[in-house]
Design an enzyme around this catalytic site. Structure first.
Site, short mmCIF file in Angstrom:
data_model
loop_
_atom_site.label_atom_id
_atom_site.label_comp_id
_atom_site.label_asym_id
_atom_site.label_seq_id
_atom_site.Cartn_x
_atom_site.Cartn_y
_atom_site.Cartn_z
N HIS A 75 0.82 -1.22 0.00
CA HIS A 75 0.00 0.00 0.00
C HIS A 75 0.85 1.26 0.00
O HIS A 75 0.32 2.36 -0.19
CB HIS A 75 -0.99 0.00 1.17
CG HIS A 75 -0.43 0.38 2.50
ND1 HIS A 75 -0.09 -0.54 3.47
CD2 HIS A 75 -0.14 1.59 3.04
CE1 HIS A 75 0.37 0.09 4.54
NE2 HIS A 75 0.35 1.38 4.30
N GLU A 91 20.19 5.72 7.41
CA GLU A 91 19.56 6.96 7.88
C GLU A 91 19.26 6.88 9.38
O GLU A 91 18.99 5.79 9.92
CB GLU A 91 18.27 7.21 7.11
CG GLU A 91 17.54 8.50 7.43
CD GLU A 91 18.37 9.73 7.10
OE1 GLU A 91 19.27 10.05 7.91
OE2 GLU A 91 18.13 10.35 6.05
N GLU A 101 24.51 8.02 5.25
CA GLU A 101 23.39 7.70 4.36
C GLU A 101 23.85 7.31 2.95
O GLU A 101 24.87 7.79 2.47
CB GLU A 101 22.43 8.89 4.25
CG GLU A 101 21.89 9.39 5.56
CD GLU A 101 22.73 10.50 6.17
OE1 GLU A 101 22.17 11.29 6.96
OE2 GLU A 101 23.94 10.58 5.84
N ASP A 124 -0.17 -7.56 1.68
CA ASP A 124 0.32 -6.19 1.66
C ASP A 124 1.85 -6.18 1.74
O ASP A 124 2.44 -5.86 2.77
CB ASP A 124 -0.31 -5.41 2.83
CG ASP A 124 0.02 -3.93 2.80
OD1 ASP A 124 0.51 -3.46 1.76
OD2 ASP A 124 -0.24 -3.25 3.82
N SER A 219 4.15 2.71 8.01
CA SER A 219 3.86 1.67 7.03
C SER A 219 5.10 1.17 6.32
O SER A 219 6.01 1.94 5.99
CB SER A 219 2.87 2.19 5.99
OG SER A 219 1.61 2.41 6.55
N GLY A 220 5.12 -0.13 6.06
CA GLY A 220 6.22 -0.73 5.32
C GLY A 220 7.44 -1.06 6.14
O GLY A 220 8.31 -1.80 5.70
#
Length: 273
Positions: A75, A91, A101, A124, A219-220
């Protein structure tokens, strides 16, 4: 910025809120605290250029699963145009450049073939192929994955990490957050007063104490659990409750990595085009 997609009732259907908001950026895990620098080396900031003008902003989390591939939530993919994305590995503080980074463009996006945009149906998960490999600079590591099919026991304590909301509509820290969060086994999470039929065996529930949770912005990202002698990514942040994220009996729900490992390996082992 990452957004944890939240479920709403829609006349008997389950729909998801918009997965990002241009006006809010870089928020954090609810109930968490600043993660030690260089602790979660596989954590990724997935960034998106919504106007194709070179202005990338933090959209989602992710995990390094090998030098060319990143695992995230399906998503989080707002466009199948790979050129609109980049990942930042190594990061810690999104507002500062520390020299640790690496900024790497995405070359190919593979979304799970059974993902249909409905979080209640699961699947997902997505894999991002990078245009160049992550190199070992002391600030990155490849995530260990769990034993295929493994399910964690109730109360097993893991860590959620990310740059997600500290509170619904709350402040916006730049530093990666972490929070200890206990697993809620499927037999409990699928009870009617918890997530009911929305909790599938292909998912992992964690939290639900009304204090600690993922939220918009996570998310993720990974659910990190110490199993079989190593920190392993057992979940990918998928969804949570609408409104206040840290609701009692509404734990954060993750895609269960151990359920999808055959697919993950089949995608990540593909050679670059």
């Amino acid at each position: 910025m990452i957004w944890l997609v939240a479920f709403l009732s829609c006349i008997g259907l389950i729909c998801a809120e918009t997965p990002f908001n241009h006006n809010v950026h870089n928020q954090k895990v609810i109930g968490g605290h600043n993660a030690p620098r260089n602790m979660w080396k596989w954590q990724v900031s997935l960034q998106y250029d919504s106007y194709n003008d070179g202005s990338f902003y933090h959209l989602c989390g992710g995990s390094i699963i090998d030098s060319f591939n990143i695992m995230t939530a399906a998503h989080c993919i707002l466009s199948m145009n790979a050129g609109s994305y980049r990942v930042v590995v190594g990061e810690h503080n999104l507002y500062e450049y520390d020299g640790s980074e690496q900024f790497i463009r995405v070359e190919r996006i593979t979304v799970h073939p059974y993902w249909n945009g409905d979080l209640a149906k699961g699947n997902d998960i997505a894999i991002l192929r990078l245009a160049q490999p992550v190199y070992a600079n002391g600030y990155v590591a490849i995530a260990e994955l769990p034993v295929p099919g493994q399910m964690l026991p109730n109360g097993f304590v893991c860590y959620i990490t990310g740059w997600g909301l500290m509170d619904y509509g709350g402040s916006v820290p730049a530093i990666l957050q972490e929070a200890a969060i206990p697993v809620v086994e499927h037999s409990i999470c699928s009870q009617p007063n918890w997530w009911g039929s929305l909790a599938l065996k292909s998912m992992v529930c964690a939290g639900g104490d009304g204090i600690i949770s993922g939220c918009q912005g996570d998310s993720g990202g990974p659910l990190n659990c110490f199993t079989d002698g190593a920190w392993r990514v057992h979940g990918v942040v998928s969804y949570g409750p609408a409104g206040m994220c840290n609701q009692l009996y509404k734990p954060t729900v993750f895609t269960r990595v151990s359920f999808f490992e055959d697919w993950i390996y089949s995608v990540s082992l593909l050679l670059p085009p």
